[in-house]
Each structure stands twice: as structure tokens, then as C-alpha cells.
Design a protein around this motif. Structure first.
Motif, short mmCIF file in Angstrom:
data_model
loop_
_atom_site.label_atom_id
_atom_site.label_comp_id
_atom_site.label_asym_id
_atom_site.label_seq_id
_atom_site.Cartn_x
_atom_site.Cartn_y
_atom_site.Cartn_z
N LYS A 24 30.90 59.44 107.83
CA LYS A 24 31.32 60.81 107.09
C LYS A 24 32.48 61.45 107.84
O LYS A 24 33.22 62.34 107.32
N ASP A 25 32.50 61.60 109.31
CA ASP A 25 33.46 62.15 110.15
C ASP A 25 34.95 61.72 109.44
O ASP A 25 35.76 62.53 109.20
N ILE A 26 35.14 60.21 109.18
CA ILE A 26 36.07 59.69 108.80
C ILE A 26 36.71 60.41 107.41
O ILE A 26 37.66 60.61 107.13
N VAL A 27 35.71 60.20 106.58
CA VAL A 27 35.85 60.65 105.14
C VAL A 27 36.37 62.13 105.08
O VAL A 27 37.28 62.42 104.41
N PHE A 28 35.51 62.78 105.76
CA PHE A 28 36.06 64.31 105.64
C PHE A 28 37.23 64.65 106.64
O PHE A 28 37.85 65.63 106.42
N GLY A 29 37.87 63.63 107.23
CA GLY A 29 38.84 63.97 108.25
C GLY A 29 39.95 63.96 107.47
O GLY A 29 41.08 64.42 107.88
N ASN A 30 40.01 63.39 106.19
CA ASN A 30 41.24 63.48 105.33
C ASN A 30 40.70 63.80 103.91
O ASN A 30 40.01 62.88 103.30
N GLU A 31 41.48 64.83 103.27
CA GLU A 31 40.77 65.49 102.26
C GLU A 31 41.29 64.57 100.96
O GLU A 31 40.61 64.17 99.73
N ASN A 32 42.18 63.57 101.18
CA ASN A 32 42.71 62.52 100.22
C ASN A 32 41.62 61.34 100.11
O ASN A 32 41.83 60.71 99.26
N ARG A 33 40.68 61.34 101.11
CA ARG A 33 39.87 60.14 100.78
C ARG A 33 38.87 60.59 99.80
O ARG A 33 37.78 60.84 100.17
N ARG A 34 39.26 60.27 98.70
CA ARG A 34 38.47 60.77 97.47
C ARG A 34 37.43 59.64 96.95
O ARG A 34 36.42 59.96 96.39
N TYR A 35 37.77 58.50 97.10
CA TYR A 35 36.93 57.49 96.53
C TYR A 35 36.71 56.41 97.51
O TYR A 35 37.48 55.90 98.03
N VAL A 36 35.36 56.38 97.70
CA VAL A 36 34.84 55.62 98.93
C VAL A 36 33.90 54.18 98.34
O VAL A 36 33.20 54.31 97.27
N VAL A 37 34.02 53.17 98.77
CA VAL A 37 33.64 51.84 98.50
C VAL A 37 32.84 51.31 99.66
O VAL A 37 33.41 50.91 100.63
N PRO A 38 31.62 51.39 99.66
CA PRO A 38 30.85 50.76 100.65
C PRO A 38 30.49 49.40 100.36
O PRO A 38 30.36 49.02 99.48
#
Ligand code: ASP
Length: 440
Positions: A24-38
Motif C-alpha cells: 500500500k505504501d508503495i502504491v500510494f507513493g506514486n500517483e501514477n501507480r494506477r493499475y495493480v496486478v497481484p
């Protein structure tokens, strides 16, 4: 710039609630991380189970009429505690019951395995507040099992239209009639690459538990340096020879559109990781003449000598058609004026070697054939070596100083590698010597 980054997180990055928090910290650390694949949750400690392995086990048990409830319980517990510890509101019981019933009713291995990513995607989407988009809706396979990139492109464009931020589970998609199909193991990497292409991302980030590629295998060389930047082509050479971090097929969806891939470490987000760039891409950052070293043991080298071989037409065709008729492929084919060698993986020859040698004698009429088993290959790879002087001399000087006997030399015609062959017993020694030669 589209300001789109695809962030794919591997199983170890999502193995526990503690890992989810880092994500979560990583994703929210850059607003361009808009699409996440787990991926599905991986191991939390070395003796732990990967969810995907447990799911395959459930499928195997169900198929053989062995009760699978105990194994399924482990899966239920993992997800239930994740959702609870992360405070995600989701009706997990409904999903888990449905999956369990389907497995009991004979669901396919692909469907069963895909549920690991599916459930993890639901939890991650809830946790991040992102929209959940089922991969079955956007990743399309043809009925023959191949990926349908064109259809996928269209589906992604339609489905993602207006969706600013989404979680799309990795590893699977569906055929036109909705049948779930997975990529091969580790395939969430491929999903990330496909989405990067279809969404015209600027960057594909692949978050894992190492800070990218290392210049050499850390099991052989102590503390090898990280690779900061590598081209797709170099990576192909290195991973073919044994360096593994990324699924091999992840390069293909984005190679022609030149989207860089950044391998990053979820546990050390401050590390820059390795940037994989297009073959003619950003080479100005390129430092040093070599990028990395990789190698593999257990090859057989068959050397065929024949006087005036250089002027005989059709010799290699005959030779290679003998291999073809035995379903054997070769790795390398170094040649001289009156000789040619075939380098073949040990495992491919097993009970075929005698017959192949007989046929070579019969059809190619050689003066002699020599077979050298237990050979290892080491590739020194570097895009810069085509321009730099003295790379080969460093390799050979290093090997001579370490008292290694070189049995074979081959420089790929792409001029991005020098491959040497040594006896299996000398593999580690040779590998260390080459690394040392380039250390500074
Ligand atoms: N979960 C799948 C596997 O373990 C796919 C992936 O992790 O990429 O192979």
C-alpha cells in the motif's frame, strides 16, 4: 507520457498483512501507480506453502477422489486472516464456498489455480480502495490456448474506460466462452506486461523480493553487483543461461512498444532495482562493457571433423536433419574450416546418442567424431562489448590465471556475448574467474 505505471506484486510481496501494508505504501507513493496486478500469496517463511501450490493440490485430490477439505482449510485460513488483519470488508465465505464446491464438482486445474490471484485481487482492491476488474473479463485466450492480444487490447480499452485505478489479478484470463485459462507458472508477470501494453503505460514495475538482477549467480560469486540497466536482448541471453527473476514471456508483449520494465524490491523500496529497456533504448546510462554472466552445466559437445568440409555443400543440412529426425535441438554450433561442433543439452540425448552418431557416420562420412560429455557453458553478456576493446582478452586472461582449461569458444553473431565451454568440474572456478576479471 500517459502517467500510467503498472505495478505488479509477486507472491512474496503479498504473503502476509505486513507485506500488504508495504504494498500500500508503495502504491500510494506514486500517483501514477494506477493499475495493480497481484500474484497469489506466496511463502511467509521458507517452510510455508504457496497458495497456488495448495490449490493445485486440492485439484489433484479432488480428481483422485481424495478428500481435500484439510488442504482447502489452509487456504481459507490464509485469506480470512488477511482480510481480518487488513480490515477489508468482503464476503469471503461466499467466494470460498463457491470455489470449494466447484473444485469438488470437477473444476479444471486452471480454474482452481487461478482462484489464488482472484481472491488476493479482491482483498487488495478492497484494501487500496481500487476497482476490482476480473482478469477473465480482459485477458483473452484463443480456443487453441494462445493469447489473443488483439481481442485483449479491445477488451482492456472497453472495460478500463473511465476506471482511474484498478486491481487486475495476474496469471489467468479466459477463452471466448468464459473458460478460465492460466499462463504457465509465474505468469502474473505476463499479465502485468500485457496490461502495460494495452494501457500504453510509461513503465511496468515488477515488485518482488530481490532488488533486480545481479551480475552473477550469488550462489557462486560472493556479493555480485546489481545490474542497473539491461536491454531486452541481453536479458534474454542471461535468462536463457539460468538467471531467473522474471517470467520469460513477459518481454514479448512489450518489446515492440518499448515499455521499460523496472524490477523492484518490495522489502527495500529505496533500491533502484534493475531497469530493462528496449534494445536500442537508453544506453547513455550504460556503464562498463559487460552486463552480466550466466551459465549452465551438463551439455554434450559432438565435434565432427572432415577434410575440405568448408567446400562441401549441404553438410550442415544433413547433420541438422539427423538431429531434427530425433527431435533434438542444439544450443550452439561453433564451426571451423574442417570441423563443426554441436552443443546439445545432456537431457535431450539420453538414449538417442548412439543412434545419432551412427547416422552421422552413415550420412555425413566424417573423418572423425568426438563426443565430449559433462561440459558447461558460461556466457559473458554485454551490449557494450561490440564497441569496447579488450573484453575477450579479460575473459581469457582471467581464465588462464585461474588455471581453467577452455574447451570451446563461441561468440554469438549478435556480438553481445562470449560463450566459453569448460568441463562441468571447472564451472564454478571459471565463473568466479570471469566475474573477478570484470569486477572493477
Ligand atoms: N501464482 C502463480 C504461481 O505461483 C502465478 C504467479 O505467481 O505469477 O505460479
Amino acid at each position: 507520457m500517459n502517467n500510467i505505471v503498472i505495478a505488479k506484486f509477486g507472491g512474496s510481496s503479498l504473503a502476509s498483512s505486513e507485506q500488504f501494508r508495504k504494498v500500500k505504501d508503495i502504491v500510494f507513493g506514486n500517483e501514477n501507480r494506477r493499475y495493480v496486478v497481484p500474484s497469489a500469496p506466496g511463502k511467509r517463511f521458507s517452510k510455508d506453502y504457496k497458495i497456488t501450490d495448495l490449490l493445485y493440490l486440492c485439484h489433484q485430490h479432488a480428481k483422485n477422489d481424495i478428500p481435500f477439505e484439510d488442504v482447502f482449510k489452509l487456504i481459507e485460513e490464509r485469506y480470512t486472516s488477511l482480510a481480518k488483519e487488513l480490515d477489508v470488508e468482503i464476503d469471503l465465505k461466499k467466494h470460498l464456498d463457491e470455489i470449494k464446491t466447484k473444485i469438488a464438482d470437477g473444476a479444471s486445474a486452471d480454474y482452481t489455480a487461478s482462484r489464488g490471484e482472484y481472491l488476493n485481487g479482491l482483498i487488495l482492491a478492497g484494501y487500496l480502495g481500487y476497482t476490482f476488474v476480473d482478469a477473465a473479463e480482459v485477458i483473452r485466450f484463443k480456443t487453441n490456448g494462445a493469447l489473443d492480444l488483439e481481442a485483449t487490447q479491445k477488451l482492456v480499452e472497453e472495460r478500463m474506460n473511465g476506471i482511474e485505478r484498478a486491481v487486475v489479478p495476474g496469471f489467468y484470463g479466459a477463452t471466448p466462452n468464459g473458460t478460465i485459462k492460466t499462463f504457465s507458472r509465474g505468469g502474473s508477470d505476463v499479465t502485468g506486461a500485457i496490461l502495460a501494453r494495452c494501457l500504453h503505460a510509461d513503465l511496468y514495475e515488477n515488485w518482488t523480493d530481490v532488488s533486480g538482477f545481479l551480475m552473477a549467480d550469488p550462489n557462486i560469486v560472493e556479493n555480485p553487483k546489481p545490474i542497473e540497466i539491461v536491454t531486452y536482448k541481453e536479458l534474454r541471453e542471461l535468462s536463457y543461461m539460468g538467471a531467473r527473476v522474471l517470467h520469460e514471456e513477459s518481454i514479448f508483449p512489450i518489446r515492440d512498444v518499448c515499455i521499460p520494465i523496472n524490477i523492484r524490491n518490495t522489502n527495500r523500496p529505496e533500491d533502484k532495482g534493475t531497469l530493462i529497456v528496449a534494445d536500442d533504448g537508453e544506453s547513455q546510462n550504460y556503464s562498463g562493457a559487460i552486463t552480466g554472466i550466466a551459465g549452465k552445466k551438463d551439455f554434450v559437445v559432438i565435434t565432427i571433423q572432415k577434410m575440405l568440409l568448408n567446400s562441401e555443400q549441404g553438410f550442415c543440412r544433413k547433420l541438422l536433419s539427423i538431429l531434427e529426425s530425433h527431435d533434438v535441438s542444439f544450443e550452439n554450433m561453433p564451426s571451423g574450416i574442417d570441423s563443426v561442433s554441436l552443443v546439445i543439452e545432456d537431457t535431450q540425448l539420453e538414449d538417442k546418442l548412439e543412434d545419432i552418431l551412427e547416422e552421422i557416420k552413415k550420412h555425413c562420412n566424417p573423418d572423425s567424431i568426438e563426443v565430449s560429455p559433462n561440459m558447461a557453458l558460461i556466457a559473458t553478456v554485454g551490449k557494450g562489448m561490440a564497441r569496447a576493446k579488450g573484453v575477450a582478452s579479460k575473459v581469457f586472461k582471467g581464465l588462464a590465471e585461474a588455471d581453467v582449461n577452455i574447451r570451446m569458444i563461441n561468440q554469438g553473431s549478435s556480438e553481445i556475448n562470449i560463450i566459453i565451454g569448460v568441463e562441468n568440474d571447472e564451472f564454478e572456478k571459471a565463473f568466479k574467474a570471469i566475474y573477478k576479471a570484470f569486477e572493477n
